[in-house]
Design a protein around this motif. Structure first.
Motif, short mmCIF file in Angstrom:
data_model
loop_
_atom_site.label_atom_id
_atom_site.label_comp_id
_atom_site.label_asym_id
_atom_site.label_seq_id
_atom_site.Cartn_x
_atom_site.Cartn_y
_atom_site.Cartn_z
N THR B 57 51.64 46.47 45.13
CA THR B 57 52.01 47.50 44.15
C THR B 57 51.60 47.07 42.75
OG1 THR B 57 53.89 48.05 45.54
CG2 THR B 57 53.93 48.90 43.30
N LEU B 58 51.83 45.80 42.44
CA LEU B 58 51.47 45.26 41.13
C LEU B 58 49.96 45.38 40.91
CD1 LEU B 58 53.59 44.13 39.29
CD2 LEU B 58 52.99 41.83 40.00
N LEU B 59 49.21 45.01 41.95
CA LEU B 59 47.75 45.07 41.87
C LEU B 59 47.28 46.51 41.66
CD1 LEU B 59 45.54 42.78 42.42
CD2 LEU B 59 45.11 44.03 44.52
N ARG B 60 47.91 47.43 42.39
CA ARG B 60 47.51 48.84 42.30
C ARG B 60 47.84 49.43 40.94
NH1 ARG B 60 46.39 51.68 46.89
NH2 ARG B 60 47.49 53.52 46.18
N MET B 61 48.88 48.90 40.29
CA MET B 61 49.19 49.38 38.95
C MET B 61 48.15 48.89 37.94
SD MET B 61 53.31 49.56 38.56
CE MET B 61 53.78 47.98 39.19
N ILE B 62 47.62 47.70 38.16
CA ILE B 62 46.56 47.21 37.27
C ILE B 62 45.29 48.04 37.49
CG2 ILE B 62 45.15 45.21 36.63
CD1 ILE B 62 47.47 43.44 37.67
N ALA B 63 45.04 48.40 38.76
CA ALA B 63 43.85 49.19 39.08
C ALA B 63 43.97 50.63 38.60
CB ALA B 63 43.62 49.18 40.59
N ASN B 91 37.71 46.43 38.84
CA ASN B 91 37.26 46.90 40.15
C ASN B 91 38.02 46.16 41.23
OD1 ASN B 91 34.30 47.31 38.53
ND2 ASN B 91 35.04 48.95 39.85
N THR B 92 38.12 46.80 42.38
CA THR B 92 38.98 46.28 43.43
C THR B 92 38.20 46.02 44.71
OG1 THR B 92 40.73 47.66 42.51
CG2 THR B 92 41.12 46.76 44.70
N VAL B 93 38.55 44.91 45.38
CA VAL B 93 38.08 44.68 46.74
C VAL B 93 39.26 45.02 47.64
CG1 VAL B 93 37.27 42.98 48.41
CG2 VAL B 93 36.48 42.87 46.04
N VAL B 162 29.29 44.01 40.96
CA VAL B 162 28.04 44.49 40.36
C VAL B 162 28.33 45.29 39.08
CG1 VAL B 162 27.84 46.71 41.55
CG2 VAL B 162 25.79 45.45 40.95
N ASN B 163 29.54 45.82 38.96
CA ASN B 163 29.92 46.60 37.78
C ASN B 163 30.34 45.73 36.60
OD1 ASN B 163 29.83 49.30 39.17
ND2 ASN B 163 31.36 48.27 40.42
N GLU B 164 30.33 44.41 36.81
CA GLU B 164 30.73 43.45 35.78
C GLU B 164 32.07 43.82 35.15
OE1 GLU B 164 27.37 43.26 33.23
OE2 GLU B 164 26.13 42.27 34.75
N PRO B 165 33.12 43.95 35.97
CA PRO B 165 34.42 44.34 35.42
C PRO B 165 35.03 43.20 34.61
CG PRO B 165 34.66 43.71 37.71
CD PRO B 165 33.20 43.66 37.42
N THR B 166 35.97 43.55 33.74
CA THR B 166 36.73 42.54 33.00
C THR B 166 37.60 41.76 33.97
OG1 THR B 166 36.84 44.08 31.18
CG2 THR B 166 38.35 42.23 31.09
N VAL B 167 38.15 42.50 34.94
CA VAL B 167 39.03 41.88 35.93
C VAL B 167 38.63 42.36 37.32
CG1 VAL B 167 41.42 41.65 36.69
CG2 VAL B 167 40.93 41.94 34.26
N LEU B 168 38.56 41.44 38.26
CA LEU B 168 38.33 41.82 39.65
C LEU B 168 39.63 41.66 40.42
CD1 LEU B 168 36.07 42.58 41.75
CD2 LEU B 168 36.15 40.20 42.43
N LEU B 169 40.03 42.73 41.10
CA LEU B 169 41.26 42.69 41.87
C LEU B 169 40.90 42.54 43.35
CD1 LEU B 169 42.99 45.72 40.13
CD2 LEU B 169 43.25 43.31 39.56
N LEU B 170 41.56 41.61 44.03
CA LEU B 170 41.28 41.39 45.44
C LEU B 170 42.57 41.54 46.23
CD1 LEU B 170 39.69 38.63 43.83
CD2 LEU B 170 38.30 39.22 45.79
N ASP B 171 42.60 42.51 47.14
CA ASP B 171 43.80 42.76 47.94
C ASP B 171 43.62 42.13 49.31
OD1 ASP B 171 46.12 43.66 49.05
OD2 ASP B 171 45.62 45.79 48.96
N GLU B 172 44.28 41.02 49.54
CA GLU B 172 44.14 40.28 50.82
C GLU B 172 42.66 40.21 51.23
OE1 GLU B 172 46.68 38.92 52.48
OE2 GLU B 172 48.48 40.03 51.91
N PRO B 173 41.81 39.64 50.39
CA PRO B 173 40.36 39.77 50.62
C PRO B 173 39.91 39.13 51.93
CG PRO B 173 40.79 38.11 48.95
CD PRO B 173 42.10 38.80 49.22
N LEU B 174 40.62 38.14 52.41
CA LEU B 174 40.14 37.43 53.60
C LEU B 174 41.05 37.68 54.80
CD1 LEU B 174 39.35 34.05 51.78
CD2 LEU B 174 37.83 35.98 52.15
N GLY B 175 41.99 38.60 54.64
CA GLY B 175 43.01 38.81 55.65
C GLY B 175 42.49 39.22 57.01
N ALA B 176 41.36 39.96 57.03
CA ALA B 176 40.89 40.52 58.30
C ALA B 176 39.90 39.60 59.01
CB ALA B 176 40.25 41.88 58.06
N LEU B 177 39.68 38.41 58.46
CA LEU B 177 38.64 37.54 59.02
C LEU B 177 39.24 36.41 59.86
CD1 LEU B 177 36.52 37.26 55.78
CD2 LEU B 177 36.20 38.84 57.68
#
Lengths: 266, 372
Positions: B57-63, B91-93, B162-177
């Motif tokens: 939820t916190l991450l989604r509020m930043i996004a 930008n979000t992963v 690729v969009n060179e964001p100020t902040v990159l948000l990653l939501d459980e980026p490796l969870g499915a691997l």
């Protein structure tokens, strides 16, 4: 995949025979040289020729196509909006509204037909509109087509990861771009199968058409019905065969548009 | 309403993201509350916690995909309350990657640039460059369903950075691997972050992932931040029982203070009197009942009492697990259960057998006072 045993195969074959034999018989007799009865008098394609010179049949075919195209087009637009709305928005009594959508799917055709006939009659007396004819038939068909389109579109939307639209927003797409570049292309196969389904339903409909048609708006199913009352003629067999072919092609189109497995990511 | 916030704090120039007193309530529950957080520019920051703790939820509020019920979100010093997701410099992963199934890898990655109105040739150059960087160049013309999990993860990453964001948000980026791939990608993510210098904010429930990748970690529980700090701080000096138990394992010992001294105290526990040291800023100096924690690897297990006057207790070995490089013991210390992890550094036969009598030494420096 597991191989089926012989009993299962045999049952399946018998079942398919049961379903398709009548249709195949009609198709065969459309090539029968005999004008009356069921005796085989040799192969001919002349009934197709007769059919294409039959003014009445051609008019009916034209009506049928106008009815099917017009009703399917409008029903697809409205049904898509309904399906989209039901899967993407929340509003009070949503569950009730969603259930209500299935009523036209399950209600007997004859009830729908009688209800529409009464409704048109009332409107005619009160406001002088809805004179029976092609336009009343179009409205009538739309009423049951919308539900089918909406069900197909909604099913497609439910299978779509909501994160896809969020990702598009996150990447800088405004509402317009999210819809046209992401949501719509992903919905499109659903919309197309909904449209084909609506078209097929209209093409084959007899009951609702029969009750809501007026003079000069005879469609092929109605023509077949009234001809059969005077005895089955080979050109009706030919006409029926052509309609079956058209329906089969459309259904094949719907099937081809269904998503293949693994296409949707979770 | 959020604009009229009473908080006078001025935006921090070195902050990529600031959350001021953020709260998010849904219809029937409060997802997060009282969040004050400053994430520095160029930092690899992790939000760590069990599922349902409010980290996503916190991450989604930043996004910008959710809006706070109260409080402020600032990105690069700017209040983004009225800035929709599509205009935020983040930008979000996504956890599911959310790759567009009807587009090729190249079109997926170029989507953000296209939305910005960048020219075709420029997009092509940038997309090629980023695909090279994350090693997916050979899949450019494939559709996402033709890629493996790891490849999809790289595409999702490329599409965001690729969009060179100020902040990159990653939501459980490796969870499915799977585990092996996850280890590999942990290193790659950190290397990528160092190379690009973008602020990464990563949501994870995997404590090891957070410990190995992050500069700083916020441990979250039930909608609030339990503790914030570098990996080592959190592990070595957990402040609460939750942090102690969530990051690694922790022996919990309850006791009451008998004798208070400067910087420490004597505590009576089930095992006997124990000497503890207080952190400088701890309010534990004022409490009578204390919860103590000690990591299993800080527990010393030995055959003889040794020279220490304090914190040495007789135990019985109840169970043991031989891991190879170390042995894990379950000990009974006058009714108190303790686990100990002992490195098998001696040559030849190691350690103790089940049922054997022995002694433990709990070094005062290793005993931390935990809040509930």
């Amino acid at each position: 995949m597991k191989r089926n045993g012989p009993i299962l195969s045999l049952t399946s074959i018998l079942l398919y025979c049961f379903m398709y034999t009548p249709i195949v018989v009609v198709a065969i007799f459309s090539f029968n040289a005999s004008k009356y009865g069921v005796a085989w008098k040799g192969f001919t394609t002349k009934w197709y020729g007769v059919l294409f010179n039959n003014e009445q049949a051609l008019r009916a075919a034209e009506n049928t196509l106008i009815l099917a195209s017009a009703s399917a087009a409008i029903a697809t637009l409205l049904g898509t909006l309904l399906g989209y709305g039901l899967s993407r928005y929340w509003f009070p009594r949503k569950k009730f509204v969603a259930t209500l959508m299935y009523v036209p799917v399950v209600i007997p055709d004859i009830l729908m037909a009688v209800a529409l006939l009464m409704f048109y009659g009332l409107m005619r007396d009160a406001l002088g509109i809805f004179e029976l004819g092609l336009s009343t038939m179009i409205f009538a068909h739309i009423t049951f087509q919308i539900a089918f389109v909406a069900v197909v579109v909604k099913a497609r939307m439910v299978g779509m990861d909501p994160a896809l639209e969020e990702a598009a927003r996150d990447l800088g797409a405004n509402r317009w771009n999210v819809f046209w570049r992401i949501t719509f292309p992903l919905m499109f196969p659903g919309i197309m199968s909904g449209a084909l389904l609506a078209f097929t339903l209209s093409l084959d409909d007899f009951v609702v058409s029969f009750f809501t048609s007026g003079p000069g708006s005879t469609t092929l199913p109605i023509l077949i019905y009234s001809s059969v009352k005077r005895g089955i003629t080979p050109d009706i067999n030919a006409l029926s065969t052509l309609m079956v072919c058209a329906s089969v092609l459309l259904v094949a189109g719907v099937t081809a548009l269904q998503p293949r497995k693994n296409y949707h990511e979770k | 309403m959020a604009h009229a916030s009473a908080s006078p704090s001025s935006p921090d120039a070195a902050a990529a993201v600031e959350l001021q007193n953020v709260e998010k309530r849904f219809a029937d529950f409060t997802a997060v509350t009282g969040i004050n957080l400053t994430i520095k520019k160029g930092e690899f920051f992790s939000l760590l916690g069990p599922s349902g703790c409010g980290k996503t939820t916190l991450l989604r509020m930043i996004a910008g995909l959710e809006f706070p019920s109260s409080g402020k979100v600032l990105i690069a010093g700017q209040d983004v309350h009225d800035v929709p997701a599509c205009e935020r410099p983040v930008n979000t992963v996504f956890q599911s990657y959310a790759l567009f199934p009807h587009m090729t890898v190249r079109d997926n990655i170029g989507f953000g640039l296209r939305m910005k109105g960048m020219g075709r040739d420029e997009i092509r150059v940038r997309v090629d460059k980023i695909m090279e960087l994350v090693q997916i160049g050979q899949f450019a013309e494939r559709k996402p369903h033709m890629l493996s999990g790891g490849q999809r993860q790289r595409v999702a990453l490329a599409r965001a950075v690729v969009n060179e964001p100020t902040v990159l948000l990653l939501d459980e980026p490796l969870g499915a691997l799977d585990l092996k791939l996850r280890k590999e990608l942990q290193f790659e993510l950190v290397a990528l972050q160092r190379r690009l210098g973008i602020t990464f904010i990563c949501v994870t429930h995997d404590q090891e992932e957070a410990l190995t990748m992050s500069d700083r970690i916020a441990v979250m529980n039930r909608g609030h931040i339990e503790q914030l700090g570098a990996a080592e701080d959190l592990y070595e000096s957990p402040r609460t029982r939750f942090v102690g138990g969530f990051l690694g394992t922790c022996n919990i010992i309850e006791g009451s203070v008998t004798n208070r001294g400067p910087g420490g105290a004597s505590v009576t526990t089930a095992a006997g009197p124990m000497r503890v040291e207080f952190r400088k800023d701890s309010d534990a100096t004022r409490r009578d009942k204390l919860t103590l924690g000690i990591r299993p690897e800080k527990v010393r297990l030995r055959e003889e009492p040794g020279n220490e006057q304090e914190n040495c207790f007789p135990v019985t070995v109840k169970e043991l697990q031989y891991i190879g490089s170390e042995t894990h013991y379950l000990l009974d210390c006058s009714g108190l259960q303790l686990s100990a992890e002992v490195m098998n550094s001696k040559v030849g036969s190691q350690g103790f057998e089940a049922g054997q009598k022995a002694f433990v030494y709990l070094p005062p420096a290793g005993l931390v006072v935990l809040d509930d």
